[in-house]
Motif scaffolding. Structure first.
Motif, short mmCIF file in Angstrom:
data_model
loop_
_atom_site.label_atom_id
_atom_site.label_comp_id
_atom_site.label_asym_id
_atom_site.label_seq_id
_atom_site.Cartn_x
_atom_site.Cartn_y
_atom_site.Cartn_z
N GLY A 198 -2.54 2.20 3.51
CA GLY A 198 -3.50 3.10 4.11
C GLY A 198 -4.84 3.20 3.41
O GLY A 198 -5.60 4.14 3.68
N LEU A 199 -5.18 2.24 2.56
CA LEU A 199 -6.42 2.31 1.79
C LEU A 199 -7.40 1.19 2.14
O LEU A 199 -8.27 0.85 1.34
N GLY A 200 -7.24 0.62 3.33
CA GLY A 200 -8.16 -0.42 3.75
C GLY A 200 -7.93 -1.73 3.03
O GLY A 200 -6.82 -2.04 2.59
N ARG A 201 -9.00 -2.50 2.89
CA ARG A 201 -8.90 -3.80 2.22
C ARG A 201 -8.75 -3.61 0.73
O ARG A 201 -9.42 -2.78 0.12
N ASN A 202 -7.85 -4.38 0.14
CA ASN A 202 -7.59 -4.28 -1.30
C ASN A 202 -8.70 -5.01 -2.05
O ASN A 202 -8.69 -6.23 -2.16
N GLY A 203 -9.64 -4.26 -2.57
CA GLY A 203 -10.77 -4.84 -3.29
C GLY A 203 -10.62 -4.84 -4.79
O GLY A 203 -11.59 -5.09 -5.50
N GLY A 204 -9.42 -4.54 -5.27
CA GLY A 204 -9.20 -4.54 -6.71
C GLY A 204 -8.90 -3.15 -7.24
O GLY A 204 -8.86 -2.16 -6.50
N VAL A 205 -8.71 -3.07 -8.54
CA VAL A 205 -8.33 -1.82 -9.20
C VAL A 205 -9.57 -0.95 -9.43
O VAL A 205 -10.61 -1.44 -9.87
N SER A 206 -9.45 0.33 -9.12
CA SER A 206 -10.50 1.31 -9.39
C SER A 206 -9.92 2.44 -10.22
O SER A 206 -8.70 2.61 -10.31
N VAL A 207 -10.78 3.23 -10.82
CA VAL A 207 -10.33 4.27 -11.73
C VAL A 207 -9.49 5.34 -11.03
O VAL A 207 -8.62 5.97 -11.63
N ASP A 208 -9.73 5.54 -9.72
CA ASP A 208 -9.00 6.58 -8.99
C ASP A 208 -7.95 6.02 -8.03
O ASP A 208 -7.46 6.73 -7.16
N LEU A 209 -7.60 4.74 -8.18
CA LEU A 209 -6.69 4.10 -7.23
C LEU A 209 -5.33 4.78 -7.16
O LEU A 209 -4.78 5.01 -6.07
N PHE A 210 -4.75 5.13 -8.29
CA PHE A 210 -3.41 5.70 -8.29
C PHE A 210 -3.39 7.11 -7.69
O PHE A 210 -2.41 7.50 -7.06
N GLU A 211 -4.49 7.85 -7.88
CA GLU A 211 -4.59 9.15 -7.23
C GLU A 211 -4.66 8.98 -5.71
O GLU A 211 -4.08 9.78 -4.96
N LYS A 212 -5.34 7.94 -5.25
CA LYS A 212 -5.42 7.67 -3.81
C LYS A 212 -4.04 7.33 -3.25
O LYS A 212 -3.69 7.75 -2.14
N ILE A 213 -3.26 6.56 -3.99
CA ILE A 213 -1.90 6.23 -3.53
C ILE A 213 -1.06 7.49 -3.46
O ILE A 213 -0.27 7.69 -2.52
N ASP A 214 -1.21 8.38 -4.44
CA ASP A 214 -0.50 9.66 -4.41
C ASP A 214 -0.82 10.42 -3.13
O ASP A 214 0.09 10.95 -2.47
N ARG A 215 -2.09 10.47 -2.78
CA ARG A 215 -2.49 11.21 -1.59
C ARG A 215 -1.91 10.57 -0.33
O ARG A 215 -1.57 11.28 0.64
N GLN A 216 -1.80 9.24 -0.31
CA GLN A 216 -1.20 8.58 0.84
C GLN A 216 0.29 8.92 0.98
O GLN A 216 0.80 9.07 2.09
N PHE A 217 0.98 9.03 -0.13
CA PHE A 217 2.38 9.48 -0.09
C PHE A 217 2.46 10.83 0.61
O PHE A 217 3.31 11.06 1.47
N ASP A 218 1.56 11.74 0.23
CA ASP A 218 1.58 13.09 0.82
C ASP A 218 1.24 13.03 2.30
O ASP A 218 1.88 13.71 3.12
N ARG A 219 0.24 12.24 2.68
CA ARG A 219 -0.15 12.14 4.09
C ARG A 219 0.98 11.58 4.95
O ARG A 219 1.13 11.97 6.11
N ASN A 220 1.76 10.67 4.38
CA ASN A 220 2.86 10.06 5.12
C ASN A 220 4.13 10.90 5.09
O ASN A 220 5.14 10.52 5.68
N GLY A 221 4.09 12.02 4.40
CA GLY A 221 5.25 12.90 4.34
C GLY A 221 6.42 12.31 3.59
O GLY A 221 7.58 12.58 3.90
#
Length: 237
Positions: free
Chosen positions: A86-109
């Motif tokens: 759910g984060l679009g095209r994988n353009g590499g590692v960013s400083v907030d990437l893991f927080e974004k994955i956490d939020r996707q877990f929550d959005r997907n229930g």
């Protein structure tokens, strides 16, 4: 910038080379066909029952959830609950990437632990996420992911550095790539891989719980029927 911790010198990580150019040429020649299969080919019939298990599939470098459609549809058809990252095209590692994955877990229930299936760079990200949030991860399955050896033991690092804006061994997060996450890990690799060195995707003893060879190209890890069946079996193993 943070640094990637490499294996100790005695492991001779520096002696693992990127795949030969003849294999890379085959990857390039089959790129369009494989990507089309990954997106539009019908689901693969699986011989396991998902029983509602949660699965999150992380795409490879410069890929998006479109490239994992066949894999996810196959898992859904077998009774899994498969999600894209759910984060679009994988353009590499960013400083907030893991927080974004956490939020996707929550959005997907996704309440309980989920299996992370990561193709190429997606598998490296999945392993690092599992180290930071092991309570959210049941297991990690990597497909041709360069988590072992030197981060330049592949044919993609130059493009990665250009797109991501940082050196492969100097990312914006701390990472010990070869260190196994505190959850079961399954590493799939192929001698036909023209992008990532097989040894880098297979890992050394102690770097994953199970290592299995598949007979496919790098691009086919998320499209080949046998690879998809192998992934499904690893989820329920």
């Amino acid at each position: 910038m943070a640094t990637i911790t490499l294996p100790i010198p005695g492991q001779r990580a520096d002696l693992i080379n990127a795949p030969p150019l003849r294999l890379l040429a085959r990857e390039v020649a089959g790129f369009a066909y494989t990507r089309t299969r990954a997106t539009f080919a019908p689901p693969v019939a699986l011989d396991v029952e998902g029983k509602g298990r949660e699965v999150v599939v992380l795409p490879g470098f410069l890929a998006s959830d479109r490239t994992t459609i066949r894999l996810r549809r196959s898992l859904d058809q077998a009774g899994f609950r498969a999600h894209g990252w759910g984060l679009g095209r994988n353009g590499g590692v960013s400083v907030d990437l893991f927080e974004k994955i956490d939020r996707q877990f929550d959005r997907n229930g996704i309440d309980g632990p989920a299996t992370l299936v990561g193709w190429s760079l997606g598998g490296v990200i999945a392993r690092e996420y599992a180290k930071r949030s092991p309570h959210r991860v049941a297991r990690v399955i990597t497909l041709g992911s360069p988590f072992s050896a030197h981060p330049r033991a592949n044919n993609a690092w130059r493009v990665y550095e250009f797109v991501a804006g940082h050196a492969v061994d100097d990312p914006p997060v701390e990472a010990v790539l070869h260190e196994k996450p505190p959850v079961p890990t399954f590493a799939f690799w192929s001698a036909r891989d023209g992008v990532v060195a097989p040894d880098a995707a297979r890992g050394r003893i102690g770097e994953s719980d199970q290592s299995t060879e598949l007979d496919c190209s790098h691009m086919a890890f998320i499209a080949d029927p046998e690879a998809i069946r192998a992934v499904a079996r690893a989820i329920v193993a």
